[in-house]
Design a protein around this motif. Structure first.
Motif, PDB file in Angstrom:
ATOM      1  N   ALA A  83       0.801  -1.289   0.062  1.00 44.58           N
ATOM      2  CA  ALA A  83       0.090  -0.028   0.005  1.00 44.58           C
ATOM      3  C   ALA A  83       0.792   1.263  -0.044  1.00 44.58           C
ATOM      4  O   ALA A  83       0.558   2.090  -0.756  1.00 44.58           O
ATOM      5  CB  ALA A  83      -1.021  -0.083   1.167  1.00 44.58           C
ATOM      6  N   GLY A  84       2.086   1.281   0.863  1.00 41.70           N
ATOM      7  CA  GLY A  84       2.715   2.369   0.977  1.00 41.70           C
ATOM      8  C   GLY A  84       3.581   2.780  -0.562  1.00 41.70           C
ATOM      9  O   GLY A  84       3.635   3.538  -1.138  1.00 41.70           O
ATOM     10  N   ILE A  85       3.928   1.384  -1.140  1.00 40.38           N
ATOM     11  CA  ILE A  85       4.639   1.820  -2.528  1.00 40.38           C
ATOM     12  C   ILE A  85       3.755   2.377  -3.257  1.00 40.38           C
ATOM     13  O   ILE A  85       4.017   3.251  -4.082  1.00 40.38           O
ATOM     14  CB  ILE A  85       5.427   0.489  -2.994  1.00 40.38           C
ATOM     15  CG1 ILE A  85       6.562   0.105  -1.912  1.00 40.38           C
ATOM     16  CG2 ILE A  85       5.775   0.416  -4.226  1.00 40.38           C
ATOM     17  CD1 ILE A  85       7.086  -1.161  -2.168  1.00 40.38           C
ATOM     18  N   ALA A  86       2.500   1.780  -3.656  1.00 41.47           N
ATOM     19  CA  ALA A  86       1.457   2.212  -4.498  1.00 41.47           C
ATOM     20  C   ALA A  86       1.028   3.645  -4.318  1.00 41.47           C
ATOM     21  O   ALA A  86       0.885   4.357  -5.256  1.00 41.47           O
ATOM     22  CB  ALA A  86       0.289   1.484  -4.391  1.00 41.47           C
ATOM     23  N   SER A  87       1.078   4.380  -3.185  1.00 45.93           N
ATOM     24  CA  SER A  87       0.604   5.420  -2.662  1.00 45.93           C
ATOM     25  C   SER A  87       1.761   6.330  -2.981  1.00 45.93           C
ATOM     26  O   SER A  87       1.639   7.573  -3.399  1.00 45.93           O
ATOM     27  CB  SER A  87       0.344   5.567  -1.121  1.00 45.93           C
ATOM     28  OG  SER A  87      -0.907   4.643  -0.926  1.00 45.93           O
ATOM     29  N   LEU A  88       3.142   5.898  -2.924  1.00 43.94           N
ATOM     30  CA  LEU A  88       4.281   6.451  -3.298  1.00 43.94           C
ATOM     31  C   LEU A  88       4.397   6.953  -4.695  1.00 43.94           C
ATOM     32  O   LEU A  88       4.743   7.997  -5.279  1.00 43.94           O
ATOM     33  CB  LEU A  88       5.647   5.866  -2.652  1.00 43.94           C
ATOM     34  CG  LEU A  88       6.830   6.885  -2.783  1.00 43.94           C
ATOM     35  CD1 LEU A  88       6.675   8.323  -2.237  1.00 43.94           C
ATOM     36  CD2 LEU A  88       8.006   6.006  -2.413  1.00 43.94           C
ATOM     37  N   LEU A  89       4.129   5.864  -5.561  1.00 42.80           N
ATOM     38  CA  LEU A  89       4.231   5.820  -7.047  1.00 42.80           C
ATOM     39  C   LEU A  89       2.889   6.585  -7.701  1.00 42.80           C
ATOM     40  O   LEU A  89       3.239   7.146  -8.934  1.00 42.80           O
ATOM     41  CB  LEU A  89       4.355   4.577  -7.538  1.00 42.80           C
ATOM     42  CG  LEU A  89       5.574   3.780  -7.133  1.00 42.80           C
ATOM     43  CD1 LEU A  89       5.715   2.433  -7.891  1.00 42.80           C
ATOM     44  CD2 LEU A  89       6.885   4.547  -7.428  1.00 42.80           C
ATOM     45  N   ALA A  90       1.853   6.511  -7.117  1.00 42.67           N
ATOM     46  CA  ALA A  90       0.811   7.019  -7.747  1.00 42.67           C
ATOM     47  C   ALA A  90       0.834   8.333  -8.292  1.00 42.67           C
ATOM     48  O   ALA A  90       0.528   8.723  -9.464  1.00 42.67           O
ATOM     49  CB  ALA A  90      -0.404   6.853  -7.073  1.00 42.67           C
ATOM     50  N   PRO A  91       1.229   9.469  -7.521  1.00 41.51           N
ATOM     51  CA  PRO A  91       1.450  10.985  -8.032  1.00 41.51           C
ATOM     52  C   PRO A  91       2.106  11.193  -9.052  1.00 41.51           C
ATOM     53  O   PRO A  91       2.223  12.043  -9.794  1.00 41.51           O
ATOM     54  CB  PRO A  91       1.613  11.523  -6.794  1.00 41.51           C
ATOM     55  CG  PRO A  91       1.345  10.623  -5.496  1.00 41.51           C
ATOM     56  CD  PRO A  91       1.499   9.145  -6.212  1.00 41.51           C
ATOM     57  N   PHE A  92       3.134  10.005  -9.460  1.00 45.49           N
ATOM     58  CA  PHE A  92       4.172  10.191 -10.722  1.00 45.49           C
ATOM     59  C   PHE A  92       3.473   9.358 -11.972  1.00 45.49           C
ATOM     60  O   PHE A  92       4.401   9.562 -12.871  1.00 45.49           O
ATOM     61  CB  PHE A  92       5.418   9.808 -10.262  1.00 45.49           C
ATOM     62  CG  PHE A  92       6.030  10.343  -8.778  1.00 45.49           C
ATOM     63  CD1 PHE A  92       6.511  11.619  -9.124  1.00 45.49           C
ATOM     64  CD2 PHE A  92       5.702   9.894  -7.740  1.00 45.49           C
ATOM     65  CE1 PHE A  92       6.939  12.266  -7.753  1.00 45.49           C
ATOM     66  CE2 PHE A  92       6.474  10.498  -6.501  1.00 45.49           C
ATOM     67  CZ  PHE A  92       7.232  11.748  -6.483  1.00 45.49           C
ATOM     68  N   SER A  93       2.335   9.014 -11.630  1.00 48.13           N
ATOM     69  CA  SER A  93       1.708   8.329 -12.953  1.00 48.13           C
ATOM     70  C   SER A  93       1.600   9.399 -14.280  1.00 48.13           C
ATOM     71  O   SER A  93       1.049  10.361 -14.134  1.00 48.13           O
ATOM     72  CB  SER A  93       0.457   7.638 -12.591  1.00 48.13           C
ATOM     73  OG  SER A  93       0.325   6.932 -11.349  1.00 48.13           O
ATOM     74  N   ALA A  94       2.298   8.920 -15.399  1.00 45.25           N
ATOM     75  CA  ALA A  94       2.216   9.972 -16.538  1.00 45.25           C
ATOM     76  C   ALA A  94       0.882   9.619 -17.350  1.00 45.25           C
ATOM     77  O   ALA A  94       0.608  10.348 -18.091  1.00 45.25           O
ATOM     78  CB  ALA A  94       3.228   9.475 -17.370  1.00 45.25           C
ATOM     79  N   THR A  95       0.538   8.412 -16.954  1.00 46.13           N
ATOM     80  CA  THR A  95      -0.896   7.980 -17.862  1.00 46.13           C
ATOM     81  C   THR A  95      -1.948   7.602 -16.758  1.00 46.13           C
ATOM     82  O   THR A  95      -1.604   7.300 -15.606  1.00 46.13           O
ATOM     83  CB  THR A  95      -0.589   6.953 -18.964  1.00 46.13           C
ATOM     84  OG1 THR A  95      -0.375   5.751 -18.475  1.00 46.13           O
ATOM     85  CG2 THR A  95       0.091   7.674 -19.866  1.00 46.13           C
ATOM     86  N   PHE A  96      -3.199   7.670 -17.375  1.00 47.66           N
ATOM     87  CA  PHE A  96      -4.233   7.226 -16.255  1.00 47.66           C
ATOM     88  C   PHE A  96      -4.097   5.696 -16.155  1.00 47.66           C
ATOM     89  O   PHE A  96      -4.494   5.227 -15.051  1.00 47.66           O
ATOM     90  CB  PHE A  96      -5.545   7.490 -16.853  1.00 47.66           C
ATOM     91  CG  PHE A  96      -6.980   7.248 -15.925  1.00 47.66           C
ATOM     92  CD1 PHE A  96      -7.060   7.921 -14.796  1.00 47.66           C
ATOM     93  CD2 PHE A  96      -7.679   6.033 -16.439  1.00 47.66           C
ATOM     94  CE1 PHE A  96      -8.127   7.628 -14.079  1.00 47.66           C
ATOM     95  CE2 PHE A  96      -8.609   5.895 -15.503  1.00 47.66           C
ATOM     96  CZ  PHE A  96      -8.908   6.555 -14.416  1.00 47.66           C
ATOM     97  N   GLY A  97      -3.592   4.973 -17.145  1.00 51.09           N
ATOM     98  CA  GLY A  97      -3.426   3.651 -17.072  1.00 51.09           C
ATOM     99  C   GLY A  97      -2.467   3.187 -15.896  1.00 51.09           C
ATOM    100  O   GLY A  97      -2.744   2.178 -15.074  1.00 51.09           O
TER     101      GLY A  97
END
Length: 457
Positions: free
Chosen positions: A82-96
């Motif tokens: 959950a922590g890793i996913a929350s950390l990476l989500a804001p840097f998502s270049a695409t909606f996918g």
């Protein structure tokens, strides 16, 4: 309750609040995400749908894993994911990619929820009602204030902040659980010497695959049919395929030696089965109000979004107040009286809704919301206490995971109820359906003689 047990409750509570917090907080970010990724509402709404469907599948799967490999281990891994996913989500270049992070977030928080309640079941042996009241308080608080927190964070720091806010909760829970909870051993010590084929059989990978495929097809069929209208035959067919796959899944589970879902145990422990079935109905009623009343207020009474949010606080505050009080009551009297009172409050709320008319003061809606909120607080603790009393310890992990799947089943059915009845037929028929569901719950709890030990009906 000892000091160590209190800290254990805090450790688990900080972890399990991540699931309701993220399922409610994201709702206020939909409009902003539409702007950022230049997508329509139907596409962006998959960020909600993916979380619910993943949680519905992941929680019983992780419950099974915890029964095999140890609850503390699964809990900690869930926090890391959950922590890793929350950390990476804001840097998502695409909606996918954002959707992938959201699914990872759902898997991680599902591991924590499914295992956290089971940890309490094993390590808190006295005043379990009070302990459940504390957990329910964490969950109810997160669900109640999630939209408010999300709105404030997005207003000041934009949408990435609703993902970053998870990190301190996950870190604090990880450190406390690592320190406070004793290491546990898997229930099957021979697992270290198993071959790949034996691992597949032990985990029941075919059963998990059938369960996942059937549930995904069924839920997508329901969701798409709801949005596409009554003549969406393709979605009806997809839902039917899902039902067929689930029927094959049931047949498979009854024939294997190590089933993913112990269906024979559900047949043996009828009280446990009734608890899961009743929990679906409880959540249909609650989430019908949670989703339906804002629709009624904004489309019929023309109340602004801000004032709708303030009125809906009555629902959340009712749950917050009732949950800890319910824990103490259930410790003294058992879950049945609390569940009976909860059903009566649902009946009252439904009758009050049916009496509303365009001339009724908007503030009067708060009366119904408060009744349903207190009812939800009683149910949150009462149903979990009933699950504890009716479930053998050796399957508490998978039973708890399936219990959470029952919550999402109720959520999905409530969404359909709002779309098909409230928006099409009006609040009176909607209230009548809620009244009948509440009457069914009152009848079930009134006839039930006990909510006691495993095997009781």
């Amino acid at each position: 309750m000892e000091i160590r047990q209190k800290w254990l409750m805090v450790a688990v509570g900080l972890g399990i609040l991540l699931n309701p917090l993220n399922s409610s907080m994201i709702a206020v970010a939909i409009a902003r995400l539409q702007q950022v990724y230049a997508l329509d509402f139907a596409t962006v709404s998959w960020i909600l749908f993916s979380f619910y469907i993943t949680s519905a599948i992941a929680q019983p799967v992780m419950g099974k894993a915890s029964d095999l490999f140890g609850r503390k281990r699964i809990f900690l891994v869930g926090l890391v994911i959950a922590g890793i996913a929350s950390l990476l989500a804001p840097f998502s270049a695409t909606f996918g990619w954002l959707l992938v992070c959201r699914i990872g977030q759902s898997i991680g928080t599902s591991m924590v929820v499914a295992v956290g309640i089971a940890i309490v079941r094993h390590h808190v042996t006295e005043k379990q009602g009070t302990a459940l009241g504390v957990l329910a308080l964490f969950q109810s608080t997160a669900a109640a204030i999630g939209p408010f927190i999300g709105g404030v964070l997005i207003h000041w720091w934009d949408w990435p902040s609703i993902f970053f806010v998870n990190l301190p909760f996950a870190l604090a829970s990880f450190l406390l659980v690592w320190k406070m909870i004793p290491h546990d051993e898997p229930s099957t010590s021979v697992t270290r010497q198993l071959s790949l084929r034996q691992w597949i059989a032990l985990l029941d990978i075919p059963g998990i695959a059938l369960f996942t495929a059937g549930l995904v097809a069924l839920l997508i069929g329901f969701f798409q049919a709801k949005s596409a209208g009554p003549l969406a035959y393709g979605n009806v067919i997809l839902g039917g395929i899902g039902l067929v796959i689930l029927a094959v899944f049931i047949r498979h589970e009854l024939r294997v030696s190590s089933p993913f879902l112990p269906l024979r145990a559900f047949a043996k422990y009828r009280a446990m089965t009734w608890v899961h079935s009743e929990f679906v109905l409880v959540n249909v009623v609650f989430y019908a109000i949670f989703f339906g009343l804002p629709v009624y207020l904004q489309t019929v009474r023309h109340v602004s979004e801000l004032h709708t949010g303030l009125l809906m606080l009555s629902l959340g505050l009712g749950s917050l107040i009732a949950s800890p009080l319910a824990g103490r009551w259930i410790d003294k009297s058992g879950p049945r009286p609390a569940l009976l009172v909860s059903a009566v409050l649902m009946l009252f709320g439904a009758v009050w809704l049916a009496m509303l008319n365009p001339a009724s003061p908007v503030i009067s809606v708060c009366v119904a919301l408060a009744a349903f909120g207190v009812s939800n607080g009683l149910n949150s603790v009462g149903m979990q206490a009933a699950l504890f009393r009716s479930t053998p310890k050796e399957i508490i992990g998978v039973a708890t995971g399936l219990f959470m799947t029952a919550r999402y089943a109720g959520t999905i059915l409530a969404s359909l109820l709002v779309g098909l009845i409230l928006q099409a037929k009006g609040v009176v028929l909607f209230a009548a359906v809620l009244f009948l569901l509440a009457l069914s719950l009152l009848f079930i709890n009134g006839r039930r003689k006990s909510l006691g030990q495993p095997g009781e009906s």
